[in-house]
Write a protein that holds these residues in place. Structure first.
Motif: not given
Lengths: 331, 102
Positions: B37-45
């Motif tokens: 599982p991954v928690i959070a992030g920021r990317g292209h969208q």
């Protein structure tokens, strides 16, 4: 029966609405209050199990009636038809692209379990009886809207592949539509409640009846947190879209009420059919739309459904639909 | 200590597409995979965070360790599946101790 203003006030001042408001305010104020994901999921499962079981147990007492079949058909028809109207209004009044409009339309055709639960608790609070089979109507209204929404997206843009795209996503989509967790648990618990009847209900009442309202409050606290987070991070929530999130449930509720009167439902059932028509999905439909319509922006449909329409229905919509149903059914 | 060179294909993908992706991995004949599982992030969208009740904004990471030839093929097939979805793909060199497992 108390007058409508005091009913509306007692709804706003009920623990469930106040806990929603607490969560909403806490998230707006950037408190670190949070409900862990696994807990929120367990609470949602509990609510579906309890409401499904209680509906089934109530039906075992009342027995199958023609009214049940008519109401199921009306629910399925509403869920399929509302997205067409929702899509047309979105295209006329907002600048949404076809895929986004189709995805939003599917959400408004489908239902929100928690809005239904809050509506039935509201009816319990004011002593208005309703038939247990409305839970089955809710379950059947989950998915026709998904089919309608995907058809609208495909019809509007012939260049895009058929819903589901590849064979792999097509299979995942079919599984999502037919076997999504809420449909399986609601209908499964409903069947178990029906089979085991009032004896079964008595056996597990300490688990599914007594703690129900407290669990609902905790769940609504989480819904408040989520709605406010959506609200804060909302991009592109323009005035026409915001207004749509308020007037679309009113239109859908009117359709639900009209059909309820046509098939001769009582006041309680008509209120619940209006609530189901007015509510917008935020669990089953988003998952299906991510699979089948990846180009539709989830932040638009989730923000509208969770941060605009859900709070509106919870605070104003439910007592309003109850009042309208009273006039419509002469209840 | 003896180690063996392999490729690690890592794909951060939205939760709803994890099962279809695993289907592609299985059919490609990959020896195994791991989902975390991954928690959070920021990317292209924009920014995203797992844990919302709808589950729609949740993401997961799928890790596959395999031979270079299979890695290229699997990357193509995974890309074909996920090109319209939110996903981050990357391939890196790793060394493993039990070559026969991969």
């Amino acid at each position: 029966m108390p007058d409508l203003v005091s009913i509306a006030i007692s709804n706003i001042l009920s623990p469930m609405v106040l806990f929603f408001a607490l969560g909403f305010s806490a998230a707006l104020a950037r408190s670190d209050l949070a409900v862990p994901e696994a807990v929120a999921k367990a609470l949602a499962l509990y609510l579906m199990l309890a409401i499904g079981f209680k509906g089934g147990a109530a039906l075992s007492e009342q027995g199958l009636t023609g009214e049940l079949v008519k109401t199921l058909a009306a629910g399925a028809g509403l869920s399929f038809a509302i997205p067409f109207l929702a899509f047309t209004l979105l295209r006329l009044t907002t600048p949404l692209k076809i895929a986004d409009a189709a995805a939003v339309a599917a959400h408004y055709g489908s239902i929100s379990v928690v809005t239904f639960v809050a509506g039935s608790e509201f009816l319990n609070l004011i002593g208005m009886p309703f038939e247990g089979y409305m839970v089955a109507v809710m379950a059947i209204m989950e998915t026709p809207a998904i089919v309608a929404g995907l058809w609208l997206a495909r019809r509007g843009d012939q260049s895009r592949p058929a819903a589901g795209g590849t064979k792999t996503t097509g299979k995942a989509l079919m599984r999502e539509i037919l076997l999504n967790a809420s449909v399986v648990l609601l209908l499964g618990a409903f069947a178990i409640g029906w089979i085991t009847g009032t004896e079964g209900l008595a056996a597990i009442a300490p688990f599914i009846v007594a703690p129900f309202q407290g669990v609902l409050c905790l769940f609504l606290l989480d819904m408040g947190l989520v709605a406010a987070q959506r609200w804060r991070s909302a991009k592109g929530l323009t005035a026409p879209l915001f207004l749509y999130g308020v007037y679309m449930p009113l239109i859908s509720a009117s359709l639900g009420l009209a059909l309820a009167v046509l098939i001769g439902l009582g006041h309680g059932e008509a209120t619940l059919l209006a609530i189901l028509s007015a509510s917008a999905s935020y669990i089953a439909v988003p998952a299906a739309m991510r699979l089948a319509l990846p180009e539709a922006n989830p932040s638009i449909y989730l923000t509208l459904s969770l941060a605009v329409t859900f709070p509106f229905n919870l605070t104003i919509g439910i007592p309003l639909y109850f009042a309208a149903a009273r006039i419509a059914t002469g209840g | 200590m003896q180690t063996y060179k392999k490729k690690s294909l890592q794909i951060v993908v939205e939760q709803t597409m994890v099962q279809p992706l695993i289907g592609v991995i299985d059919r490609a004949g990959a020896p195994g995979y791991t989902v975390v599982p991954v928690i959070a992030g920021r990317g292209h969208q924009g920014a995203w965070q797992s844990g919302e009740v709808s589950g729609t904004s949740s993401m997961a990471m799928v890790i596959v360790i395999l031979d270079e030839t299979l890695a290229g093929r699997l990357l193509d097939e995974a890309y074909a599946l996920l090109k319209d979805y939110i996903a981050v793909f990357y391939l890196s060199d790793v060394e493993v101790m039990r070559s026969e497992h991969f």
